[in-house]
Write an enzyme that holds these catalytic residues in place. Structure first.
Site, short mmCIF file in Angstrom:
data_model
loop_
_atom_site.label_atom_id
_atom_site.label_comp_id
_atom_site.label_asym_id
_atom_site.label_seq_id
_atom_site.Cartn_x
_atom_site.Cartn_y
_atom_site.Cartn_z
N HIS A 46 0.83 -1.22 0.00
CA HIS A 46 0.00 0.00 0.00
C HIS A 46 0.86 1.27 0.00
O HIS A 46 0.45 2.27 -0.58
CB HIS A 46 -0.98 -0.03 1.19
CG HIS A 46 -2.01 -1.11 1.04
ND1 HIS A 46 -2.67 -1.68 2.09
CD2 HIS A 46 -2.49 -1.74 -0.07
CE1 HIS A 46 -3.51 -2.60 1.66
NE2 HIS A 46 -3.41 -2.66 0.33
N GLY A 54 -9.52 -12.40 -12.02
CA GLY A 54 -8.51 -11.33 -12.07
C GLY A 54 -7.66 -11.36 -13.32
O GLY A 54 -7.27 -10.32 -13.86
N ASP A 56 -2.73 -8.35 -7.30
CA ASP A 56 -2.44 -8.82 -5.94
C ASP A 56 -3.18 -10.13 -5.67
O ASP A 56 -4.09 -10.20 -4.84
CB ASP A 56 -2.91 -7.70 -4.99
CG ASP A 56 -2.58 -7.98 -3.54
OD1 ASP A 56 -1.68 -8.81 -3.29
OD2 ASP A 56 -3.22 -7.37 -2.66
N1 SAM Z 1 -5.62 -6.05 -3.06
C1 SAM Z 1 -6.24 -6.21 -1.74
C2 SAM Z 1 -5.69 -5.17 -0.81
O1 SAM Z 1 -4.52 -4.79 -0.98
O2 SAM Z 1 -6.41 -4.70 0.07
C3 SAM Z 1 -6.02 -7.58 -1.17
C4 SAM Z 1 -6.34 -8.69 -2.10
S1 SAM Z 1 -6.12 -10.31 -1.48
C5 SAM Z 1 -4.41 -10.48 -1.35
C6 SAM Z 1 -6.51 -11.28 -2.89
C7 SAM Z 1 -7.98 -11.26 -3.25
O3 SAM Z 1 -8.15 -11.92 -4.49
C8 SAM Z 1 -8.88 -11.96 -2.25
O4 SAM Z 1 -9.86 -11.07 -1.79
C9 SAM Z 1 -9.52 -13.09 -3.07
O5 SAM Z 1 -10.88 -13.32 -2.73
C10 SAM Z 1 -9.41 -12.56 -4.47
N2 SAM Z 1 -9.38 -13.59 -5.53
C11 SAM Z 1 -9.01 -14.89 -5.44
N3 SAM Z 1 -9.00 -15.45 -6.67
C12 SAM Z 1 -9.38 -14.48 -7.53
C13 SAM Z 1 -9.55 -14.46 -8.93
N4 SAM Z 1 -9.31 -15.53 -9.69
N5 SAM Z 1 -9.92 -13.28 -9.51
C14 SAM Z 1 -10.15 -12.19 -8.75
N6 SAM Z 1 -10.01 -12.15 -7.41
C15 SAM Z 1 -9.63 -13.29 -6.81
#
Ligand code: SAM
Length: 303
Positions: free
Chosen positions: A18, A149, A169
């Site tokens: 961040h 993603g 991420d």
């Molecule tokens: N970027 C966020 C932050 O910095 O506050 C944290 C994200 S966390 C590390 C990863 C997120 O990716 C989780 O909320 C998870 O549910 C989501 N996720 C898992 N697989 C995914 C996919 N294939 N596509 C999109 N999101 C996904």
């Protein structure tokens, strides 16, 4: 999809990610022209630090808890100035009770964006996606999506503004997440060559990190490697550190991090010795492991 970011929100990895995200946003704000932030794995956006999940791991205490609150050591004047937009964004989510909430990447983006800027926050987990949608429901400049993603990296680029940040991420649950990240960056940069891409990775198995960096070097875009090790390697099961690859890094970023990284690594250290790396991404001449001290500019911080 078992990963839930609520267990980890505000930990050292979130702080590093961040801080860099905020510095990139602030850099783009130096010009009036609008930009777009595309957050491909956005999470739920807002985390209660007294929730069952946060309390269970207590990870935030070794992250944001070392920068804000009673256990926080004061920062140097230069580091305080560089960190101010990040710390202000965290403080803006909290009230008089001190640190009880940690903002995720979409909420941080929302706090820093100007009226002309746009946010696409993409989250696939149905519950976290619903929370995020609720959080951003009154923000017309923000759109919440529920794509995979890696599909988002392809389908949302290039943005119409032709200026922006792509935050990648992923949760690193899948075996092939490092390879997907390398492909995602190559694909994304092909579609949006001038975009600032910030990609997070865990440091557990150094060979996976090396092959990611070799793949990034092969793309040919300018890229910065930023790593924070909070303890010496304790094997490949625990998160000993984390890194970010920033492709097309903002001009000021490396200089800002040269000031910040010694202070962040000293505060986030989980053992007496913590270390960081900050260097342009280059292809390895030999497949040297990350632990070879001769190969890199690495600083060891004693606490
Ligand atoms: N970027 C966020 C932050 O910095 O506050 C944290 C994200 S966390 C590390 C990863 C997120 O990716 C989780 O909320 C998870 O549910 C989501 N996720 C898992 N697989 C995914 C996919 N294939 N596509 C999109 N999101 C996904």
């Amino acid at each position: 999809m078992n990963y839930r970011h609520a267990y980890h929100a505000g930990n050292f990895a979130d702080v590093l990610k961040h801080v860099v995200f905020v510095l990139a946003i602030e850099y783009l704000k130096r010009k009036e022209a609008p930009f777009r932030i595309i957050d491909t794995h956005a999470g739920r956006g807002r985390y209660l630090l007294d929730s069952v999940e946060s309390e269970k791991t207590g990870e935030w205490r070794g992250g944001i808890g070392r920068l804000i609150g009673p256990d926080a050591e004061p920062l140097s004047a230069d580091a305080s100035r560089i960190l101010a937009p990040y710390l202000d964004a965290v403080a803006a989510c909290n009230g008089r009770r001190g640190l009880t909430v940690y903002p995720g990447s979409p909420l941080i983006a929302r706090k820093l964006m100007r009226p002309q800027d746009r946010l696409i926050a993409n989250e696939l987990h149905p519950e976290d996606g619903a929370s995020l949608r609720m959080l951003l429901r009154r923000v017309p400049a923000a759109k919440v999506m529920a794509l995979d993603g890696w599909v988002a990296v392809r389908s949302l680029l290039p943005p119409p503004e032709r200026r922006g940040i792509v935050l990648i991420d992923p949760p690193f649950e899948a075996e092939d997440e490092f390879a997907r990240l390398a492909h995602g960056l190559a694909d994304g940069l092909q579609r949006f060559a001038s975009g600032v891409f910030i990609a997070w990775y865990p440091i557990k198995d150094p060979r996976r990190v090396r092959s990611l960096l070799d793949a990034v070097a092969g793309i040919g875009a300018k890229a910065l490697r930023i790593e924070l090790m909070v303890r010496q390697s304790t094997g490949q099961d625990s998160l000993n550190g984390c890194g970010l690859v920033v492709c097309n890094p903002p001009y000021a970023l490396q200089g800002q991090l040269e000031i910040l990284m010694p202070e962040l690594s000293r505060r986030m250290a989980m053992e007496r010795a913590a270390s960081f790396r900050l260097e342009p991404v280059k292809k390895s001449e030999t497949r040297t492991p990350i632990s070879d001290k001769s190969q890199k500019r690495r600083m060891r911080i004693r606490t």
